[in-house]
Write a protein that holds these residues in place. Structure first.
Motif, PDB file in Angstrom:
ATOM      1  N   THR A  21       0.832  -1.209   0.000  1.00 48.60           N
ATOM      2  CA  THR A  21       0.000   0.000   0.000  1.00 48.60           C
ATOM      3  C   THR A  21       0.861   1.251   0.000  1.00 48.60           C
ATOM      4  OG1 THR A  21      -1.716  -1.190   1.206  1.00 48.60           O
ATOM      5  CG2 THR A  21      -1.824   1.223   1.225  1.00 48.60           C
ATOM      6  N   SER A  22       1.938   1.237   0.810  1.00 50.43           N
ATOM      7  CA  SER A  22       2.843   2.386   0.881  1.00 50.43           C
ATOM      8  C   SER A  22       3.533   2.626  -0.455  1.00 50.43           C
ATOM      9  CB  SER A  22       3.885   2.154   1.977  1.00 50.43           C
ATOM     10  OG  SER A  22       4.815   3.201   2.008  1.00 50.43           O
ATOM     11  N   ALA A  23       4.000   1.530  -1.102  1.00 54.99           N
ATOM     12  CA  ALA A  23       4.662   1.665  -2.403  1.00 54.99           C
ATOM     13  C   ALA A  23       3.694   2.192  -3.448  1.00 54.99           C
ATOM     14  CB  ALA A  23       5.231   0.313  -2.836  1.00 54.99           C
ATOM     15  N   SER A  24       2.442   1.711  -3.405  1.00 59.54           N
ATOM     16  CA  SER A  24       1.442   2.173  -4.360  1.00 59.54           C
ATOM     17  C   SER A  24       1.161   3.657  -4.179  1.00 59.54           C
ATOM     18  CB  SER A  24       0.159   1.361  -4.185  1.00 59.54           C
ATOM     19  OG  SER A  24      -0.845   1.830  -5.054  1.00 59.54           O
ATOM     20  N   ALA A  25       1.059   4.113  -2.935  1.00 57.34           N
ATOM     21  CA  ALA A  25       0.818   5.529  -2.665  1.00 57.34           C
ATOM     22  C   ALA A  25       1.981   6.384  -3.150  1.00 57.34           C
ATOM     23  CB  ALA A  25       0.591   5.736  -1.164  1.00 57.34           C
ATOM     24  N   GLU A  26       3.203   5.869  -2.978  1.00 55.83           N
ATOM     25  CA  GLU A  26       4.389   6.607  -3.433  1.00 55.83           C
ATOM     26  C   GLU A  26       4.409   6.723  -4.952  1.00 55.83           C
ATOM     27  OE1 GLU A  26       9.270   6.398  -3.023  1.00 55.83           O
ATOM     28  OE2 GLU A  26       7.983   5.001  -1.914  1.00 55.83           O
ATOM     29  N   GLU A  27       4.019   5.640  -5.638  1.00 56.52           N
ATOM     30  CA  GLU A  27       3.972   5.675  -7.098  1.00 56.52           C
ATOM     31  C   GLU A  27       2.935   6.682  -7.582  1.00 56.52           C
ATOM     32  OE1 GLU A  27       3.208   1.736  -8.365  1.00 56.52           O
ATOM     33  OE2 GLU A  27       5.190   0.961  -7.828  1.00 56.52           O
ATOM     34  N   VAL A  28       1.788   6.727  -6.913  1.00 52.55           N
ATOM     35  CA  VAL A  28       0.744   7.680  -7.293  1.00 52.55           C
ATOM     36  C   VAL A  28       1.239   9.112  -7.115  1.00 52.55           C
ATOM     37  CG1 VAL A  28      -1.531   8.565  -6.676  1.00 52.55           C
ATOM     38  CG2 VAL A  28      -1.152   6.097  -6.829  1.00 52.55           C
ATOM     39  N   ALA A  29       1.922   9.373  -5.987  1.00 51.87           N
ATOM     40  CA  ALA A  29       2.437  10.718  -5.729  1.00 51.87           C
ATOM     41  C   ALA A  29       3.485  11.115  -6.764  1.00 51.87           C
ATOM     42  CB  ALA A  29       3.027  10.784  -4.319  1.00 51.87           C
ATOM     43  N   THR A  30       4.367  10.163  -7.109  1.00 51.98           N
ATOM     44  CA  THR A  30       5.400  10.440  -8.114  1.00 51.98           C
ATOM     45  C   THR A  30       4.778  10.719  -9.473  1.00 51.98           C
ATOM     46  OG1 THR A  30       6.954   9.007  -6.941  1.00 51.98           O
ATOM     47  CG2 THR A  30       7.455   9.526  -9.237  1.00 51.98           C
ATOM     48  N   SER A  31       3.778   9.925  -9.834  1.00 48.70           N
ATOM     49  CA  SER A  31       3.103  10.125 -11.114  1.00 48.70           C
ATOM     50  C   SER A  31       2.420  11.487 -11.166  1.00 48.70           C
ATOM     51  CB  SER A  31       2.080   9.011 -11.333  1.00 48.70           C
ATOM     52  OG  SER A  31       1.357   9.220 -12.524  1.00 48.70           O
ATOM     53  N   ALA A  32       1.786  11.879 -10.066  1.00 46.82           N
ATOM     54  CA  ALA A  32       1.111  13.179 -10.020  1.00 46.82           C
ATOM     55  C   ALA A  32       2.112  14.317 -10.165  1.00 46.82           C
ATOM     56  CB  ALA A  32       0.334  13.318  -8.713  1.00 46.82           C
ATOM     57  N   ALA A  33       3.275  14.185  -9.503  1.00 49.66           N
ATOM     58  CA  ALA A  33       4.308  15.225  -9.604  1.00 49.66           C
ATOM     59  C   ALA A  33       4.844  15.321 -11.024  1.00 49.66           C
ATOM     60  CB  ALA A  33       5.442  14.925  -8.624  1.00 49.66           C
ATOM     61  N   THR A  34       5.024  14.163 -11.668  1.00 55.10           N
ATOM     62  CA  THR A  34       5.513  14.154 -13.050  1.00 55.10           C
ATOM     63  C   THR A  34       4.516  14.822 -13.987  1.00 55.10           C
ATOM     64  OG1 THR A  34       6.731  12.103 -12.635  1.00 55.10           O
ATOM     65  CG2 THR A  34       6.290  12.675 -14.936  1.00 55.10           C
ATOM     66  N   GLN A  35       3.240  14.508 -13.805  1.00 54.81           N
ATOM     67  CA  GLN A  35       2.213  15.115 -14.649  1.00 54.81           C
ATOM     68  C   GLN A  35       2.140  16.624 -14.440  1.00 54.81           C
ATOM     69  OE1 GLN A  35      -1.407  13.026 -13.804  1.00 54.81           O
ATOM     70  NE2 GLN A  35      -0.712  11.100 -14.708  1.00 54.81           N
TER      71      GLN A  35
END
Length: 324
Positions: A57-71
């Motif tokens: 769950t923590s890794a998934s949340a981190e990936e979502v945050a990274t993707s949002a920052a990239t976008q």
């Protein structure tokens, strides 16, 4: 405990004393692990599973945050406007304020703006070609916006040049101006057309390099510790392999070479300094040339050059005229 001693008898009746083996005693604090029953094993498995789920769950949340920052970063880049290669003229005083120049630079630029030439600033894109693009823009725009007389004067001047290395520059500038006065009215657009603008930049690079090579004894010590041949090869390059390529910035040596090869006068107002100074340095090249020779006004900040143009009167209407 004292080891028990046994007596061994051999055939020759000799006797030999031998210590019997000592039985090891358990350590005083030795832990004895009992077998884990099924309930304990199930509990351990549950704890491990919960830990794995939490990590996922923590890794998934981190990936979502990274993707949002990239976008968000991509959206910011998409919203940026690429500056013109040569901008429209703006106020020198406004530029001094926007750029945070010191008091002396403010005063110097205001004097140029209010002086007899009423100089304006044309920003030049910072792509490594700024010096060469500013020179081509100066020659073209002064002629195009100065009416038929200015246009004819530039054409006459270009055709009078004798150095072989200048031939490519003459052709590129004529291509920017067009063949008629009506064509010249679109010079600003031509300077922002990638193909035509870069063709003039490339021609000016080759002209500067050719002149330096022709006068190698004078220019061989002006290569920043590099030998003249490799310096000129690098200066002539317009493009290179890979995304990391950056064209060589033109500097004082190239200004001198182009002033001599093209027979133009150059004035450079240097706003690079950050230390306190009483005056803003101004460098003048080609002062020995006739007064009717083209004059190029440049504003320098560090490695970058902007163009300064004299404000033009309304002048003649060029559209529809067929002056060659």
């Amino acid at each position: 405990t004292t080891p028990r001693v046994e007596t061994l008898r051999f055939q020759n009746s000799a006797e030999m004393l031998v210590a019997s083996p000592v039985q090891p005693q358990p350590l005083m604090y030795e832990r004895r692990f009992l077998p884990v029953d099924d309930d304990d094993d199930d509990a351990l498995q549950a704890v491990l599973l919960a830990s794995l789920c939490e990590s996922a769950t923590s890794a998934s949340a981190e990936e979502v945050a990274t993707s949002a920052a990239t976008q968000a970063q991509e959206a910011l880049f998409d919203s940026c406007t690429v500056p013109d290669r040569v901008s429209k003229p703006v106020s020198l005083s406004d530029y001094a304020v926007e750029s945070g120049l010191d008091v002396e630079a403010h005063r110097a630029l205001r004097a140029l703006e209010e002086g007899p030439l009423h100089l304006k600033l044309c920003r030049i894109r910072g792509d490594g070609h700024c010096l060469f693009r500013a020179i081509s823009a100066s020659l073209v725009l002064v002629a195009a916006w100065g009416g038929n007389a200015a246009l004819m004067a530039l054409r006459s001047h270009l055709l009078s040049l004798n150095e072989a290395c200048a031939a490519g520059v003459v052709e590129a500038l004529f291509h920017l101006l067009g063949r008629t006065a009506a064509d010249a009215s679109g010079a600003a657009d031509a300077l922002n057309d990638e193909q035509r603008s870069d063709a003039a930049v490339g021609a000016l690079r080759r002209c500067a390099v050719g002149h330096m090579q022709q006068h190698a004894e004078r220019f061989r010590l002006c290569c920043d510790g590099e030998d003249l041949k490799s310096y000129c090869a690098r200066m002539a390059l317009m493009t290179g392999e890979g995304d990391t390529f950056s064209p060589a910035y033109g500097g004082h040596s190239e200004v001198v070479a182009l002033s001599e090869a093209l027979q133009v006068r150059v004035e450079i107002v240097d706003c690079s300094g950050t230390a306190a100074k009483s005056t803003v340095p101004t460098y003048r090249l080609g002062e020995h040339l006739p007064m009717h020779a083209p004059v190029i006004f440049l504003l320098r900040r560090g490695l970058h050059y902007h163009l300064m143009l004299p404000a033009q009167t309304e002048g003649e209407r060029m559209a529809g005229n067929d002056a060659e």
